[in-house]
Design a protein around this motif. Sequence first.
Motif, PDB file in Angstrom:
ATOM      1  N   GLY A 212      51.279  51.829  35.297  1.00  0.00           N
ATOM      2  CA  GLY A 212      51.157  52.988  36.165  1.00  0.00           C
ATOM      3  C   GLY A 212      52.257  54.018  35.948  1.00  0.00           C
ATOM      4  N   GLN A 213      53.344  53.605  35.285  1.00  0.00           N
ATOM      5  CA  GLN A 213      54.553  54.418  35.050  1.00  0.00           C
ATOM      6  C   GLN A 213      55.334  54.703  36.329  1.00  0.00           C
ATOM      7  N   PHE A 218      54.921  49.561  48.767  1.00  0.00           N
ATOM      8  CA  PHE A 218      53.752  49.299  49.614  1.00  0.00           C
ATOM      9  C   PHE A 218      52.450  49.895  49.060  1.00  0.00           C
ATOM     10  N   ILE A 219      52.534  50.692  48.023  1.00  0.00           N
ATOM     11  CA  ILE A 219      51.348  51.339  47.468  1.00  0.00           C
ATOM     12  C   ILE A 219      51.027  50.824  46.073  1.00  0.00           C
ATOM     13  N   GLY A 220      52.061  50.596  45.279  1.00  0.00           N
ATOM     14  CA  GLY A 220      51.862  50.229  43.890  1.00  0.00           C
ATOM     15  C   GLY A 220      51.700  51.468  43.029  1.00  0.00           C
ATOM     16  N   ALA A 221      50.880  51.368  42.023  1.00  0.00           N
ATOM     17  CA  ALA A 221      50.687  52.487  41.098  1.00  0.00           C
ATOM     18  C   ALA A 221      49.559  53.384  41.605  1.00  0.00           C
ATOM     19  N   PRO A 222      49.859  54.628  41.962  1.00  0.00           N
ATOM     20  CA  PRO A 222      48.812  55.513  42.472  1.00  0.00           C
ATOM     21  C   PRO A 222      47.846  56.004  41.403  1.00  0.00           C
ATOM     22  N   LEU A 223      48.277  55.996  40.148  1.00  0.00           N
ATOM     23  CA  LEU A 223      47.423  56.481  39.066  1.00  0.00           C
ATOM     24  C   LEU A 223      47.338  55.437  37.956  1.00  0.00           C
ATOM     25  N   ARG A 257      59.255  57.316  34.600  1.00  0.00           N
ATOM     26  CA  ARG A 257      59.018  55.949  35.062  1.00  0.00           C
ATOM     27  C   ARG A 257      59.861  55.696  36.307  1.00  0.00           C
ATOM     28  N   ILE A 258      59.206  55.167  37.342  1.00  0.00           N
ATOM     29  CA  ILE A 258      59.903  54.809  38.574  1.00  0.00           C
ATOM     30  C   ILE A 258      59.415  53.433  39.005  1.00  0.00           C
ATOM     31  N   ASN A 259      60.345  52.486  39.165  1.00  0.00           N
ATOM     32  CA  ASN A 259      60.028  51.096  39.507  1.00  0.00           C
ATOM     33  C   ASN A 259      59.058  50.472  38.503  1.00  0.00           C
ATOM     34  N   CYS A 260      59.140  50.929  37.269  1.00  0.00           N
ATOM     35  CA  CYS A 260      58.196  50.464  36.242  1.00  0.00           C
ATOM     36  C   CYS A 260      58.850  50.573  34.868  1.00  0.00           C
TER      37      CYS A 260
END
Length: 272
Positions: A212-213, A218-223, A257-260
């Motif tokens: 997801g980059q 609480f959401i994970g990868a939005p895209l 990249r954020i948290n990924c």
Amino acid sequence: MKVAITSGVAISGSGVIYGSMIEPNNIEVTINKIPMKNLPSAFEGYKIAQITDLHMGSWLNRERLDEVVNMINAHRPDMVTITGDFITMGDIEPYATDLVESLSKLQATDGVFGVLGNHDHWSNVEITRKVLQEANIIELPNEHKVIEREGSQLIIAGLDDVWENQNDIEKLVSGMPPNIPAVLMAHEPDIADEISQTGLFGLQISGHSHGGQIRLPFIGAPLLPRLGRKYPDGSYQVKDMIQYTNRGIGMVDVPIRINCPREIALFTLHAA
């Protein structure tokens, strides 16, 4: 109200700076122990390194790729696998020499294997395949190869790109013996549902999603891309097969990249 807005902008700005200048330079080496049915003792502890989604030229350059190659070599893998998207859609020629010179330095006892991804098919496939050949990377387009040790066997197989309808599962499994442990390279992870139905593979390794980059709490990868939404990151049990999705080395679209973090995956095979 003005304070709240200012704080929100500051946090967003900090996130963009971190996501574009700090985290993309991090590489996580993940260690994954994989139980395999019918694994012969000669392959106990067999080490497979995987990288994916290089997207050379859209952020990844020769210096960054050399760093990845050196990190892989330091782990002395038995096999290296590259699961597609060597470049981003476009002209591969400006990056061909750097790809060959860097990837040809990969060291593995039983060789380096690869498959193509959707971006490779959206570019010049002929030049991409020439790059792989010159870099001593064995492409397995809907094919499998038997690795032998001490009279025992392990199969490494490759599925050509699913997005571009280049995959042919029937051809892939044709002639594959049922009781030999097998690992599959497939660029798009969500094909695992179909692959697992063959009952022939203990492990499928993929990329495509980049994790997801950007992963939000609480959401994970939005895209996430098509064919990379069901199994976007890490390890999953799909029937009797493990599906592993690597977050990749490069980036597409916005280079953030954020948290990924980027990933080199190491798999060690063990008898189940």
